[in-house]
Design a protein around this motif. Structure first.
Motif, PDB file in Angstrom:
ATOM      1  N   LEU A   1       0.963  -1.354  -0.044  1.00  0.00           N
ATOM      2  CA  LEU A   1       0.164  -0.124   0.025  1.00  0.00           C
ATOM      3  C   LEU A   1       0.898   1.085  -0.149  1.00  0.00           C
ATOM      4  O   LEU A   1       2.362   1.183   0.274  1.00  0.00           O
ATOM      5  CB  LEU A   1      -1.105  -0.020   1.215  1.00  0.00           C
ATOM      6  N   LYS A   2       0.121   2.448  -0.317  1.00  0.00           N
ATOM      7  CA  LYS A   2       0.828   3.689  -0.261  1.00  0.00           C
ATOM      8  C   LYS A   2       0.167   4.764   0.056  1.00  0.00           C
ATOM      9  O   LYS A   2      -1.311   4.700  -0.164  1.00  0.00           O
ATOM     10  CB  LYS A   2       1.409   3.880  -1.676  1.00  0.00           C
ATOM     11  N   SER A   3       0.557   5.775   0.452  1.00  0.00           N
ATOM     12  CA  SER A   3      -0.215   7.045   0.732  1.00  0.00           C
ATOM     13  C   SER A   3       0.719   8.282   0.452  1.00  0.00           C
ATOM     14  O   SER A   3       1.921   8.300   0.542  1.00  0.00           O
ATOM     15  CB  SER A   3      -0.351   7.083   2.432  1.00  0.00           C
ATOM     16  N   PHE A   4      -0.117   9.405   0.193  1.00  0.00           N
ATOM     17  CA  PHE A   4       0.418  10.522   0.110  1.00  0.00           C
ATOM     18  C   PHE A   4      -0.339  11.642   1.239  1.00  0.00           C
ATOM     19  O   PHE A   4       0.233  12.953   1.293  1.00  0.00           O
ATOM     20  CB  PHE A   4       0.380  11.181  -1.377  1.00  0.00           C
TER      21      PHE A   4
ATOM     22  N   ARG B   1      -6.215   7.347   6.322  1.00  0.00           N
ATOM     23  CA  ARG B   1      -6.044   5.645   6.532  1.00  0.00           C
ATOM     24  C   ARG B   1      -6.240   5.176   5.142  1.00  0.00           C
ATOM     25  O   ARG B   1      -6.960   5.616   4.475  1.00  0.00           O
ATOM     26  CB  ARG B   1      -6.943   5.022   7.408  1.00  0.00           C
ATOM     27  N   THR B   2      -4.858   4.097   4.806  1.00  0.00           N
ATOM     28  CA  THR B   2      -4.947   3.641   3.596  1.00  0.00           C
ATOM     29  C   THR B   2      -5.220   2.198   3.800  1.00  0.00           C
ATOM     30  O   THR B   2      -4.194   1.756   4.835  1.00  0.00           O
ATOM     31  CB  THR B   2      -3.663   3.961   2.861  1.00  0.00           C
ATOM     32  N   GLU B   3      -5.973   1.363   3.060  1.00  0.00           N
ATOM     33  CA  GLU B   3      -6.013  -0.231   3.269  1.00  0.00           C
ATOM     34  C   GLU B   3      -5.860  -0.637   2.269  1.00  0.00           C
ATOM     35  O   GLU B   3      -6.264  -0.454   1.171  1.00  0.00           O
ATOM     36  CB  GLU B   3      -7.427  -0.348   4.092  1.00  0.00           C
ATOM     37  N   HIS B   4      -5.361  -2.077   2.120  1.00  0.00           N
ATOM     38  CA  HIS B   4      -5.135  -3.203   1.216  1.00  0.00           C
ATOM     39  C   HIS B   4      -4.866  -4.585   1.688  1.00  0.00           C
ATOM     40  O   HIS B   4      -4.006  -4.886   2.581  1.00  0.00           O
ATOM     41  CB  HIS B   4      -4.210  -2.661   0.096  1.00  0.00           C
ATOM     42  N   GLN B   5      -5.554  -5.406   1.393  1.00  0.00           N
ATOM     43  CA  GLN B   5      -5.481  -6.779   1.563  1.00  0.00           C
ATOM     44  C   GLN B   5      -5.253  -7.006   3.344  1.00  0.00           C
ATOM     45  O   GLN B   5      -4.597  -7.919   3.681  1.00  0.00           O
ATOM     46  CB  GLN B   5      -4.037  -7.408   1.166  1.00  0.00           C
TER      47      GLN B   5
END
Lengths: 113, 114
Positions: free
Chosen positions: B49-52, B57-61
């Motif tokens: 995952l990635k965020s800027f 909150r960033t979510e993945h898997q």
């Protein structure tokens, strides 16, 4: 699904020899990279090319030289290998831009005897 | 220059317990991009995952992370570890513009046992 292809998978050679590694990507990306992953799994960028132009050249020994014929291909030549060059060399590609994801190839494991 | 610190080299957990892998960074750029890459055994790293965006909150898997610029942190979390989560996790930083030049942390090995 592999879209960054590296050859060879493994290479064993002796100190002082020359080696070449190849990388091709079919993702349509315009930026390609060489990373070195050492025995402690440290990942460090070596070179980066954007549309065949060298844009990142970290402090690596002069015996390393990248070559790019087009935006889909990036090769790496090591002129006279040293024992400390033993590592996994990972090729990656992405679209231009700091926010974009890198896609890595399977790597070339180099062992220098 | 830029740097990324992952304080734990190895985290061992029992399946079902929560996961938290620490990541802090230093950069001169005011809007860096932060990434988590995962590398399973005999595979190459791939993006998790990635965020800027600050405080989003960033979510993945099943994993999630929140970029906190106030504390320069981007910790990776999961509520319940699975055996298949065992892997090497890299936190990485990219500057806020121009060409992508990722700076990776040293990596954290996560081992999940039954």
């Amino acid at each position: 699904e592999t879209a960054v292809f590296q050859t060879p998978n493994y290479h064993v050679t002796q100190v002082g020899n020359e080696v070449s590694f190849n990388c091709k990507q079919t993702l349509g990306h315009d930026t390609m990279y060489w990373y070195k992953q050492d025995s402690k799994k440290l990942l460090k960028i070596m070179f980066s090319y954007n549309n065949k132009q060298l844009i990142v050249n970290e402090t690596v020994p002069r015996r390393f030289s990248p070559q790019s014929s087009d935006k889909a291909h990036l090769n790496l030549r090591i002129k006279s290998v040293e024992p400390e060059d033993s590592a996994v060399y990972l090729c990656a590609s992405s679209f231009t831009g700091s926010q974009n994801t890198l896609y890595f190839g399977a790597g070339t494991r180099l062992s220098v005897l | 220059g830029d740097s990324v610190t992952q304080t734990e080299g190895l985290v061992t957990l029992t399946e079902g317990l929560p996961v938290m892998l620490n990541c802090t960074y230093q950069t001169i750029y005011s809007n860096p991009f932060l990434f988590w890459y995962v590398q399973h055994l005999n595979e190459s790293p791939r993006l998790l995952l990635k965020s800027f965006t600050d405080n989003k909150r960033t979510e993945h898997q099943g994993f999630h992370a929140t970029l906190h610029k106030s504390s320069s942190s981007f910790h990776l979390q999961k509520s319940s570890a699975q055996l298949s989560d065992s892997a090497l996790y890299y936190c990485a930083l990219s500057k806020d513009s121009g060409y992508n030049k990722l700076t990776f942390g040293k990596g954290t090995v996560l081992l999940v046992s039954p």
